[in-house]
Design a protein around this motif. Structure first.
Motif, PDB file in Angstrom:
ATOM      1  N   VAL A  82       0.837  -1.203   0.000  1.00 57.03           N
ATOM      2  CA  VAL A  82       0.000   0.000   0.000  1.00 57.03           C
ATOM      3  C   VAL A  82       0.873   1.255   0.000  1.00 57.03           C
ATOM      4  O   VAL A  82       0.618   2.205  -0.748  1.00 57.03           O
ATOM      5  CB  VAL A  82      -0.972  -0.002   1.194  1.00 57.03           C
TER       6      VAL A  82
ATOM      7  N   ASN B 223       2.364   1.981  -3.409  1.00 57.51           N
ATOM      8  CA  ASN B 223       1.385   2.474  -4.370  1.00 57.51           C
ATOM      9  C   ASN B 223       0.985   3.914  -4.065  1.00 57.51           C
ATOM     10  O   ASN B 223       0.856   4.732  -4.981  1.00 57.51           O
ATOM     11  CB  ASN B 223       0.161   1.567  -4.389  1.00 57.51           C
TER      12      ASN B 223
ATOM     13  N   LEU C 114      -6.382   7.562  -0.965  1.00 55.27           N
ATOM     14  CA  LEU C 114      -7.668   7.015  -1.391  1.00 55.27           C
ATOM     15  C   LEU C 114      -7.553   6.276  -2.720  1.00 55.27           C
ATOM     16  O   LEU C 114      -8.057   5.159  -2.874  1.00 55.27           O
ATOM     17  CB  LEU C 114      -8.709   8.128  -1.493  1.00 55.27           C
ATOM     18  N   LYS C 115      -6.870   6.887  -3.685  1.00 53.04           N
ATOM     19  CA  LYS C 115      -6.700   6.237  -4.987  1.00 53.04           C
ATOM     20  C   LYS C 115      -5.849   4.969  -4.864  1.00 53.04           C
ATOM     21  O   LYS C 115      -6.163   3.940  -5.459  1.00 53.04           O
ATOM     22  CB  LYS C 115      -6.024   7.185  -5.978  1.00 53.04           C
TER      23      LYS C 115
ATOM     24  N   ALA D  87      -5.269   3.008  -2.219  1.00 54.45           N
ATOM     25  CA  ALA D  87      -5.938   1.926  -1.495  1.00 54.45           C
ATOM     26  C   ALA D  87      -7.050   1.311  -2.330  1.00 54.45           C
ATOM     27  O   ALA D  87      -7.239   0.090  -2.327  1.00 54.45           O
ATOM     28  CB  ALA D  87      -6.493   2.445  -0.175  1.00 54.45           C
ATOM     29  N   ARG D  88      -7.781   2.144  -3.067  1.00 56.72           N
ATOM     30  CA  ARG D  88      -8.862   1.638  -3.910  1.00 56.72           C
ATOM     31  C   ARG D  88      -8.304   0.800  -5.066  1.00 56.72           C
ATOM     32  O   ARG D  88      -8.869  -0.224  -5.434  1.00 56.72           O
ATOM     33  CB  ARG D  88      -9.680   2.794  -4.475  1.00 56.72           C
ATOM     34  N   GLN D  89      -7.164   1.212  -5.578  1.00 54.52           N
ATOM     35  CA  GLN D  89      -6.606   0.543  -6.746  1.00 54.52           C
ATOM     36  C   GLN D  89      -6.089  -0.860  -6.430  1.00 54.52           C
ATOM     37  O   GLN D  89      -6.167  -1.757  -7.264  1.00 54.52           O
ATOM     38  CB  GLN D  89      -5.478   1.396  -7.322  1.00 54.52           C
TER      39      GLN D  89
ATOM     40  N   GLY E 299      -6.872  -2.829  -3.605  1.00 55.53           N
ATOM     41  CA  GLY E 299      -7.628  -3.563  -2.589  1.00 55.53           C
ATOM     42  C   GLY E 299      -7.726  -5.050  -2.885  1.00 55.53           C
ATOM     43  O   GLY E 299      -7.495  -5.894  -2.016  1.00 55.53           O
TER      44      GLY E 299
END
Length: 74
Positions: A30, A33, A49-50, A52-54, A56
């Motif tokens: 994480v 990234n 946010l981007k 972690a979303r990317q 997951g």
């Protein structure tokens, strides 16, 4: 457990070691990234946010893979 030479203390210590490894491994993925997004010019919050979303699903698949391999090694 006794026949295999394991005690409850040994099993709990192995579980703590594996759990710590999972947390550290996932945190490294994480962090790498998110830092990539920050270097691209995003603000830290948006990058987090981007990032972690990317990844997951990747984190879930790494964890499942590590759990599977750790249970097969017993």
């Amino acid at each position: 457990m006794y026949l295999l030479g394991y005690s409850l203390n040994n099993l709990s210590l192995m579980a703590l070691t594996i759990a710590t490894g999972f947390v550290v491994d996932d945190a490294i993925v994480v962090t790498e990234n998110v830092s990539r997004f920050v270097e691209a010019g995003e603000t830290p919050l948006v990058a987090a946010l981007k990032g972690a979303r990317q990844i997951g699903f990747t984190i879930v698949s790494i964890t499942v893979s590590l759990l599977r391999s750790s249970f097969l090694s017993w």
